[in-house]
Design an enzyme around this catalytic site. Structure first.
Site, short mmCIF file in Angstrom:
data_model
loop_
_atom_site.label_atom_id
_atom_site.label_comp_id
_atom_site.label_asym_id
_atom_site.label_seq_id
_atom_site.Cartn_x
_atom_site.Cartn_y
_atom_site.Cartn_z
N GLY A 461 41.80 44.04 77.46
CA GLY A 461 40.61 44.79 76.86
C GLY A 461 39.92 45.87 77.70
O GLY A 461 39.08 46.68 77.11
N ILE A 585 36.30 58.06 89.41
CA ILE A 585 36.53 57.24 87.90
C ILE A 585 37.63 57.90 87.18
O ILE A 585 38.03 59.14 86.86
CB ILE A 585 35.25 57.61 87.12
CG1 ILE A 585 34.02 56.97 87.70
CG2 ILE A 585 35.40 57.25 85.68
CD1 ILE A 585 34.20 55.31 87.89
N LEU A 586 38.50 56.88 86.79
CA LEU A 586 39.74 57.48 86.34
C LEU A 586 40.09 57.88 85.09
O LEU A 586 40.77 58.33 84.49
CB LEU A 586 41.00 56.49 86.76
CG LEU A 586 40.83 56.17 88.14
CD1 LEU A 586 41.96 55.03 88.43
CD2 LEU A 586 41.07 57.18 89.27
N THR A 590 37.11 54.77 79.08
CA THR A 590 37.16 53.43 79.01
C THR A 590 36.48 52.72 80.35
O THR A 590 35.82 51.75 80.27
CB THR A 590 38.67 53.07 79.46
OG1 THR A 590 39.01 53.87 80.60
CG2 THR A 590 39.65 53.24 78.36
N LYS A 657 37.34 52.57 93.08
CA LYS A 657 37.21 51.11 93.08
C LYS A 657 37.14 50.49 91.88
O LYS A 657 37.35 50.99 90.85
CB LYS A 657 35.63 51.12 93.65
CG LYS A 657 35.49 51.84 95.31
CD LYS A 657 33.88 51.81 95.60
CE LYS A 657 34.01 52.31 97.06
NZ LYS A 657 32.57 52.40 97.44
N GLY A 660 35.47 46.65 86.65
CA GLY A 660 35.37 45.57 85.57
C GLY A 660 33.93 44.92 85.73
O GLY A 660 33.54 44.35 84.80
N GLU A 661 33.56 44.67 86.90
CA GLU A 661 32.35 43.37 86.97
C GLU A 661 31.17 43.98 87.61
O GLU A 661 30.32 43.41 87.27
CB GLU A 661 33.06 42.29 87.78
CG GLU A 661 34.07 41.31 87.21
CD GLU A 661 34.86 40.65 87.97
OE1 GLU A 661 34.82 39.43 88.05
OE2 GLU A 661 35.76 41.20 88.70
#
Ligand code: MOS
Length: 698
Positions: A461, A585-586, A590, A657, A660-661
């Site tokens: 997700g 930041i890619l 998202t 880097k 997600g967390e």
């Protein structure tokens, strides 16, 4: 054609977004298979003891019921390290809710009703399920997860703390918390001879594949795991879980496909959870706020069937200058369900304690908490002594303070009323380590200009699929529309799990390498692709060894504004601003979703989430969404996530880097610190609910 719309960093919408919103994206329980049966598990009704008898006659009276499996008739499994997976193998009960039988029927309703009709008799032993600071079973683990020492000492904490000008000493506690992804753990399993296919909801199908192969005594090559779309995991799907083992076991017995979706109210007992923590933090500092001594001592619990330890003291090895320090864990085994990874395990509860303690120190010293953090910002990682590959915590704090309007704030607590509301603001830092794991990937070029990328990544997700396509397009200098990406199956090149915020860096590196080499091949052959196509595969096992001479972490700063109702003691978040430094930041869209999602989980942790162990019953009292509250839209105010441009060449070719967390880490402390600023009441126990605060307004 090389830049523009596919450039890394662009706000690309998820490739699967249309499939998801139109309902055509298939999740594990939705694969249509002819002749599928439905399974419903039976949870143990005691917390510790033995099954003395199982009666399945009543359950079998319905002709729709095909079989009821118990430890008496289930096929034998081979042992695996995770003992929660050797299901239906013995009469022993290690915790309440452990699966002890499985009803299989032609309809879900019949399976459920049969499961309810299984009669089990037990011999119950005395159970021990409550964590306490002085629990006699507490021991100091030498290492945690094979990765970190349980205890670290630098200098002489006791002496320096005893003589420090300023001393703080407080205990912070966090409750058990449950992962509860939207999609429950689910699998559809089917056998063809000795070959097993499972459609499974997990964060990494390779681990599931190998675990199933071991359990059933077959080659990994005979197990195919498909996990194309996964509706969240939050750590609880990082390893194989009981549902997939039971589905495969039942399918083998009945010779037909079997579906099993874990009922929501079983999840707290069988898919892992965050263990409670009791954390004592002592800080010795000068009047200038400079930390001289820091002790972070964690007490937590694990189960009889697992080894997981919530490594909550780890952040104190990374965050601040502390020449004399002690970071230690003590753990005890209880008769509880097995705790495991949940949303930044270790860092998340650990930073609630540390960042609350830092705020307390700032108040005692009379120093602005942003300034105090900057004063204690280290040049090298305090524990390892390694230089940081990049560390822009100070920049995040300054930029966050500017955006939030921090410096207009009157620092005195409990003084700003709006009618019966008290208003306050708080700050906390965030940190999450960089994890990069070896991965393989493959890319093929066709003569018509299309590219086919294959990698067994898992998109839980996060937008991983989309970002990987961007990485490929960038490396190939091809338009995104010509890049086709396949993920989520063990048929694809082997790749690690979506966990530890490691996915994009790990899979992306392999995709990047394969694409760069393929582009080189094409250029070498004059820019054209031969009729049969060209393909290249990459394995980053050697590449990922680079960069180890640096301490590598993402950092951030979070600012919260709360209102506290002085009549009801209800806390509501008004604003939350996060600024992160997480490499390049890619995908802006998202990434923003990731940060905001993490921050939402953080506010949920601060104000709502938490369960209570019922000591008599021996299980968590809150097992559904009626009693275990997670933040919903109405709880979430204006959340802003920003990032600063960070160039770090010591990471991976994308210079990224994990993101997600980190959004969850620190949020709860920012909220708790804001509650203190609003009310003057320091809450050291999560969640901060009216029952915690109300006594202070009496
Ligand atoms: Mo995450 S808790 O590392 O899956």
């Amino acid at each position: 054609m090389t830049t523009m719309e596919h450039t890394l960093g662009a706000s690309i919408a998820r490739l699967e977004s249309r499939a998801k919103v139109t309902g055509t994206a298939r999740y594990a329980a939705e694969y249509v298979t002819d002749d599928a049966l439905y399974a419903w598990p039976v949870p143990a009704g005691i917390a510790r003891g033995e099954i003395t008898a199982v009666h399945t006659e009543a359950a079998m009276t319905d002709p729709a019921v095909v079989v009821v499996l118990t430890h008496q008739n289930a096929p034998r499994l081979h042992p695996v390290e995770d003992r929660t997976l050797t299901l239906l193998q013995s009469s022993h009960i290690a915790h309440r809710g452990q699966y002890i039988a499985l009803a299989v029927a032609t309809s879900l309703e019949a399976a459920r009703s049969a499961a309810g009709a299984v009669l089990v008799q037990y011999k119950a032993d005395h159970h021990d399920v409550v964590l306490a600071e002085d629990h006699p079973g507490l021991y100091m683990p030498e290492e945690i997860d094979g990765l970190w020492p349980g205890t670290r000492e630098h200098g002489d904490f006791d002496t320096v703390y005893a003589t420090a000008e300023i001393r703080t000493d407080a205990v912070y506690t966090t409750p058990p918390m449950h992962n509860h992804p939207m999609e429950p753990h689910a699998a559809t399993a089917l056998w063809d001879g000795d070959a097993l296919t499972v459609y499974d909801s997990n964060q990494g199908s390779v681990t599931v594949q190998h675990t199933l192969a071991q359990l059933f005594g077959i080659d990994a090559g005979q197990v195919r795991v498909v996990s194309e779309h996964v509706g969240g995991g939050f750590g609880s799907k990082g390893t194989a879980r009981p549902h997939v083992v039971l589905a495969a076991m039942a399918a083998r017995v009945v010779g037909r496909p079997v579906k099993l979706a874990v009922p929501r109210n079983h999840m707290p007992a069988v898919v892992g959870h965050r263990a409670p923590t009791i954390q004592r933090i002592r800080i010795g500092a000068g009047r200038d706020g400079c930390i001289q001594a820091l002790a972070h001592e964690v007490v937590t619990c694990t189960s009889m069937v697992g080894r997981f330890v919530e490594a909550a003291a780890l952040p104190s090895r990374v965050m601040y200058i502390a020449p004399n320090s002690r970071t230690a864990h003590r753990v005890t085994r209880l008769d509880i369900p097995a705790p495991s990874w949940m949303r930044a395990p270790g860092e998340c509860p650990g930073m609630f304690a540390l960042e609350s303690a830092i705020d307390e120190l700032a108040y005692v010293c009379g120093i602005d908490p942003v300034e105090l953090r900057i004063r204690n910002d280290p040049q090298v990682e305090p524990d390892s002594g390694l230089p940081f590959s990049s560390r822009h915590l100070t920049e995040c704090l300054r930029e966050g303070a500017r955006r939030f309007g921090w410096h207009e704030r009157d620092p005195s607590p409990g003084t700003r009323y709006e009618g019966r509301l008290l208003i306050g603001s708080g700050v906390a830092a965030s940190m999450y380590p960089v994890v990069i794991l070896p991965s393989r990937a493959e890319v093929r070029a066709d003569p018509d200009g299309h590219y086919w990328v294959r990698v067994n990544a898992t998109d839980i997700g996060t937008g991983a699929r989309t970002v990987l396509a961007q990485i490929a397009a960038d490396a190939l200098t091809a338009p995104l529309g010509y890049v086709h990406i396949s993920i989520g199956s063990t048929d694809l090149p082997e790749a690690p799990l979506a966990g530890g915020s490691s996915g994009t860096a790990s899979w992306g590196w392999a995709v990047h390498n394969a694409c760069v080499r393929l582009r080189g091949l094409i250029e070498h052959s004059g820019g054209s692709v031969p009729a049969g196509g060209l393909s290249v595969s990459a394995d980053t096992t050697e590449d990922v060894k680079s960069g180890q001479e640096y301490a590598r972490c993402a950092f951030g700063a979070q600012f919260a504004e709360v209102q506290v109702d002085t009549d009801t003691a209800e806390v509501r978040l008004r604003r939350l601003t996060g600024v992160f430094a997480a490499g390049r930041i890619l995908n802006a869209r998202t990434a923003r979703s990731q940060f905001i999602g993490g921050m939402t989980m953080g506010l949920s942790m601060a104000l709502m989430e938490g369960s209570t162990m019922d000591p008599e019953f021996g299980d968590y009292a809150e097992r559904d969404f009626a009693s275990y509250h997670v933040a919903v839209c109405a709880d979430v105010p204006a959340i802003e996530a920003h990032w600063i441009d960070e160039e770090d060449p010591h990471l991976n070719p994308m210079h990224s880097k994990g993101i997600g967390e980190i959004g969850i880490v620190g949020t709860a402390a920012a909220v708790a610190n804001a509650v203190h600023h609003a009310t003057g009441v320091r809450v050291r126990t999560l969640p901060i609910r009216p029952d915690t605060l109300l006594p202070h307004f009496a």
